[in-house]
Design an enzyme around this catalytic site. Structure first.
Site, PDB file in Angstrom:
ATOM      1  CD  GLU A 111     -38.577  10.978 -35.973  1.00  9.65           C
ATOM      2  OE1 GLU A 111     -39.668  11.366 -36.428  1.00  9.65           O
ATOM      3  OE2 GLU A 111     -37.505  11.142 -36.556  1.00  9.65           O
ATOM      4  CB  CYS A 170     -46.025   7.585 -36.844  1.00  7.09           C
ATOM      5  SG  CYS A 170     -44.596   6.934 -37.702  1.00  7.09           S
TER       6      CYS A 170
HETATM    7  P1  NAP Z   1     -46.521   6.884 -25.748  1.00  8.37           P
HETATM    8  O1  NAP Z   1     -47.642   6.645 -24.824  1.00  8.37           O
HETATM    9  O2  NAP Z   1     -45.943   8.237 -25.813  1.00  8.37           O
HETATM   10  O3  NAP Z   1     -45.415   5.762 -25.401  1.00  8.37           O
HETATM   11  C1  NAP Z   1     -44.212   5.678 -26.103  1.00  8.37           C
HETATM   12  C2  NAP Z   1     -43.129   5.141 -25.188  1.00  8.37           C
HETATM   13  O4  NAP Z   1     -42.904   6.070 -24.128  1.00  8.37           O
HETATM   14  C3  NAP Z   1     -43.476   3.814 -24.522  1.00  8.37           C
HETATM   15  O5  NAP Z   1     -42.314   3.047 -24.424  1.00  8.37           O
HETATM   16  C4  NAP Z   1     -43.965   4.250 -23.153  1.00  8.37           C
HETATM   17  O6  NAP Z   1     -43.833   3.225 -22.181  1.00  8.37           O
HETATM   18  C5  NAP Z   1     -43.020   5.388 -22.875  1.00  8.37           C
HETATM   19  N1  NAP Z   1     -43.486   6.370 -21.889  1.00  8.37           N
HETATM   20  C6  NAP Z   1     -44.737   6.560 -21.418  1.00  8.37           C
HETATM   21  N2  NAP Z   1     -44.746   7.584 -20.528  1.00  8.37           N
HETATM   22  C7  NAP Z   1     -43.480   8.048 -20.442  1.00  8.37           C
HETATM   23  C8  NAP Z   1     -42.863   9.101 -19.709  1.00  8.37           C
HETATM   24  N3  NAP Z   1     -43.549   9.892 -18.885  1.00  8.37           N
HETATM   25  N4  NAP Z   1     -41.546   9.317 -19.889  1.00  8.37           N
HETATM   26  C9  NAP Z   1     -40.830   8.552 -20.741  1.00  8.37           C
HETATM   27  N5  NAP Z   1     -41.355   7.529 -21.454  1.00  8.37           N
HETATM   28  C10 NAP Z   1     -42.678   7.286 -21.314  1.00  8.37           C
HETATM   29  O7  NAP Z   1     -46.908   6.543 -27.241  1.00  8.37           O
HETATM   30  P2  NAP Z   1     -48.033   5.594 -27.744  1.00  8.37           P
HETATM   31  O8  NAP Z   1     -49.310   6.336 -27.696  1.00  8.37           O
HETATM   32  O9  NAP Z   1     -47.949   4.311 -27.079  1.00  8.37           O
HETATM   33  O10 NAP Z   1     -47.557   5.434 -29.273  1.00  8.37           O
HETATM   34  C11 NAP Z   1     -48.261   5.935 -30.327  1.00  8.37           C
HETATM   35  C12 NAP Z   1     -47.798   7.349 -30.656  1.00  8.37           C
HETATM   36  O11 NAP Z   1     -46.484   7.296 -31.165  1.00  8.37           O
HETATM   37  C13 NAP Z   1     -48.643   7.989 -31.739  1.00  8.37           C
HETATM   38  O12 NAP Z   1     -48.868   9.335 -31.422  1.00  8.37           O
HETATM   39  C14 NAP Z   1     -47.776   7.880 -32.964  1.00  8.37           C
HETATM   40  O13 NAP Z   1     -48.018   8.850 -33.976  1.00  8.37           O
HETATM   41  C15 NAP Z   1     -46.408   8.045 -32.364  1.00  8.37           C
HETATM   42  N6  NAP Z   1     -45.392   7.484 -33.244  1.00  8.37           N
HETATM   43  C16 NAP Z   1     -44.586   8.354 -33.924  1.00  8.37           C
HETATM   44  C17 NAP Z   1     -43.653   7.860 -34.820  1.00  8.37           C
HETATM   45  C18 NAP Z   1     -42.748   8.789 -35.591  1.00  8.37           C
HETATM   46  O14 NAP Z   1     -41.803   8.313 -36.201  1.00  8.37           O
HETATM   47  N7  NAP Z   1     -43.002  10.083 -35.593  1.00  8.37           N
HETATM   48  C19 NAP Z   1     -43.528   6.487 -35.006  1.00  8.37           C
HETATM   49  C20 NAP Z   1     -44.374   5.640 -34.294  1.00  8.37           C
HETATM   50  C21 NAP Z   1     -45.311   6.143 -33.409  1.00  8.37           C
HETATM   51  P3  NAP Z   1     -45.050   2.271 -21.731  1.00  8.37           P
HETATM   52  O15 NAP Z   1     -46.036   2.236 -22.859  1.00  8.37           O
HETATM   53  O16 NAP Z   1     -44.406   0.960 -21.488  1.00  8.37           O
HETATM   54  O17 NAP Z   1     -45.662   2.844 -20.504  1.00  8.37           O
END
Ligand code: NAP
Length: 520
Positions: free
Chosen positions: A257, A291
């Site tokens: 997602e 999101c």
């Molecule tokens: P992110 O950087 O991708 O982080 C999400 C999760 O992945 C965190 O727990 C993060 O851990 C972890 N993570 C980071 N690098 C990783 C790797 N290489 N391998 C595996 N896991 C890893 O996302 P974000 O920017 O914080 O969150 C916002 C994004 O999420 C936006 O793009 C938003 O649109 C999207 N989102 C989508 C939905 C949906 O339902 N489609 C819902 C909510 C949010 P750490 O942060 O602890 O390092």
């Protein structure tokens, strides 16, 4: 800390100590911040490779017995959880606010969604996962049963923006389907996950089934994937790609997602008395860190001036602030990084010719990461926020001449997560919906109508991923299908006198004959 920002008793040091014990971690401490003030909130132990191994082993050991338990007993945990969420809503809202900085009302929408979901899953799990008898290859002679078995250990990697909804809500379907969870919440929102886990254990879940591990995503995320049988990931598209690649090495299933750049179309016949507040909620809930959030509005020229004036005026009146009370319409962004990204997008757009109709600046007097809800117009296609997800309280309004132009602009995105259409004409709105490449479409609503309808499965299109959240699909997607076909009487190939031409004739006649049976 002033009164409204002081940590409530639900987050007293002794309580946090107790919660921390739910982490499978013996590594160095990692700090989280209180977005209301930018000061430290707590320190959490991180998970070493040995911690991850031990957590995965404990979860797998517990899963064997859990999977054998009658589905009705597992589902009862979900039913009991709803009442606990409603009873403990004060403590849940406190922890969600403390970790995300969002306004209390926006935190409550997370509870609502999970409370709806627990009841739905609790009710439908037994029937959804029950074995099914299906028509066989040869009527009467082939008896087919399809079974759904849990995959085993599901890795759950969740983000910070909706930590209860995307951690506890998504984890619950996997658990009720008979799996164990190895969960890595975002580093900033571990306490919310821990409180959710505590509640579900109180509802009857064996404690070892849900293991929470902590640490930087780039290290602990891949370690979770490497130990799991399937991965549920919610986060950015960039990280989602890395997760998919890592999972592909071991050929395990993923549910992704990801990001969005969600459009809203306001038709000329829209009821602006509803569309204006609806658009405000859709653009600025959780300070736009949602999101499903709308970041592009395409409004028909006939109502563009009226809509834009009213929308900007309501946005101007929104009260931005930080605290555990109900005094603010919009809370804080969650981190300094989010604030910098939002400010960069607005500064870049303005430098390239965009006009600011409301907001357009940080509000440090409200909180260190606060940003005024911002309405832009005349955003050029060269601006970063034209295509890239801002993930903050920023929306661009563009007048359009026709439905066709609105659809063309709305569809001009690599994402396909959520879209919204406002119109008095239900038929015309549905026809527009069918032309939009998006996994969710809300008519006369911004996002909550589709997202809150937990009976319906949702997932993004294109670069927004393609997960299986909500609906019966959420349960089915964390199971393996096993088809058991028992052949009785005659074999499936040539038999007895039916060989060569006579066998081919017989089978052709059988195919014609079975057409009289329903569904054949
Ligand atoms: P992110 O950087 O991708 O982080 C999400 C999760 O992945 C965190 O727990 C993060 O851990 C972890 N993570 C980071 N690098 C990783 C790797 N290489 N391998 C595996 N896991 C890893 O996302 P974000 O920017 O914080 O969150 C916002 C994004 O999420 C936006 O793009 C938003 O649109 C999207 N989102 C989508 C939905 C949906 O339902 N489609 C819902 C909510 C949010 P750490 O942060 O602890 O390092």
């Amino acid at each position: 800390m002033d009164g409204q920002r002081a940590l409530p008793p639900t987050l007293a040091p002794a309580r946090l100590d107790h919660l921390r014990r739910g982490i499978s971690g013996t590594g160095p401490l990692q700090q989280t911040l209180l977005p209301f003030t930018g000061e430290p909130l707590t320190e959490l132990p991180t998970s070493t490779a040995d911690d991850l191994d031990a957590a995965a082993d404990r979860a797998r050991a517990a899963q064997a017995g859990w999977a054998e338990m009658p589905t009705r007993e597992r589902a009862a945990v979900g039913l009991r959880l709803q009442e606990l969420i409603l009873d403990r809503s004060g403590a849940l809202l406190d922890v969600i606010q403390a970790e995300t900085g969002k306004a209390r009302g926006h935190a409550f929408t997370e509870l609502l969604e999970v409370a709806l979901l627990t009841r739905f899953l609790g009710l439908v799990t037994p029937a959804t996962l029950a074995p099914r008898s299906l028509p066989g290859a040869l009527p009467i002679f082939t008896q087919v049963r399809q079974h759904r078995t849990p995959v085993g250990l599901v890795g759950l990697i969740s983000p910070w923006n909706y930590p209860f909804s995307l951690g506890v809500g998504d984890g619950l379907a996997a658990l009720l389907a008979g799996n164990a969870l190895l969960h890595k919440p975002d580093s900033q929102t571990v306490l919310t996950a821990l409180l959710g886990r505590e509640l579900i254990i109180e509802a009857g879940l064996p404690a070892d089934l849900w293991q929470i591990v902590v640490g930087p995503g780039g290290e602990v995320g891949p370690a979770v994937i490497d130990r799991s049988d399937q991965v549920i990931f919610t986060g950015s598209t960039a990280t989602g790609r890395q997760v998919a690649e890592r999972a592909a090495r071991r050929m395990i299933k993923t549910s992704l997602e990801l990001g969005g750049k969600n459009p809203m179309i306001i038709r000329a016949d829209a009821d602006l008395d509803r569309a204006v507040p609806g658009a405000v909620a859709a653009c600025f809930s959780s300070a736009g860190q949602l999101c499903e959030s709308i970041e592009r509005i395409y409004v028909h020229r006939a109502v563009a001036a009226d809509f834009t004036r009213r929308f900007a005026a309501v946005t101007d009146r929104l009260v931005v602030g930080t605290g555990f009370g109900d005094d603010y319409d919009i809370g804080s962004l969650t981190s300094a990084g989010q604030l910098a990204k939002v400010d960069d997008h607005v500064t870049d757009a303005v430098a390239l010719g965009a006009r600011v109709l409301s907001g357009g600046r940080p509000v440090p007097e409200a909180g260190p990461y606060c940003y005024r809800p911002t309405v832009l117009t005349d955003v050029p296609s060269t601006a970063r926020c034209y295509r890239e997800e801002t993930f903050g309280p920023v929306v661009a309004i563009t007048p359009v001449e026709s439905d066709d132009e609105a659809v063309a602009l709305a569809a001009d995105s690599e994402y396909g997560l959520n879209a919204s259409i406002w119109s008095a004409d239900a038929r015309a709105a549905r026809a527009l919906a069918a032309r939009l490449p998006s996994g969710k479409i809300n008519i006369n609503d911004g996002f909550a109508a589709a997202y809150g309808s937990v009976h319906a499965s949702i997932g993004g299109w294109g670069r927004s991923g393609g997960g299986h959240r909500h609906g019966r699909e959420a349960l089915l997607s964390v199971t393996r299908v096993q088809t058991v076909a028992r052949q009785v009487g005659v074999p499936t190939g040539e038999f007895g006198p039916f060989r060569g031409l006579s066998y081919r004739r017989l089978m052709s006649d059988v195919l014609r004959a079975v057409r009289i049976l329903p569904g054949r």
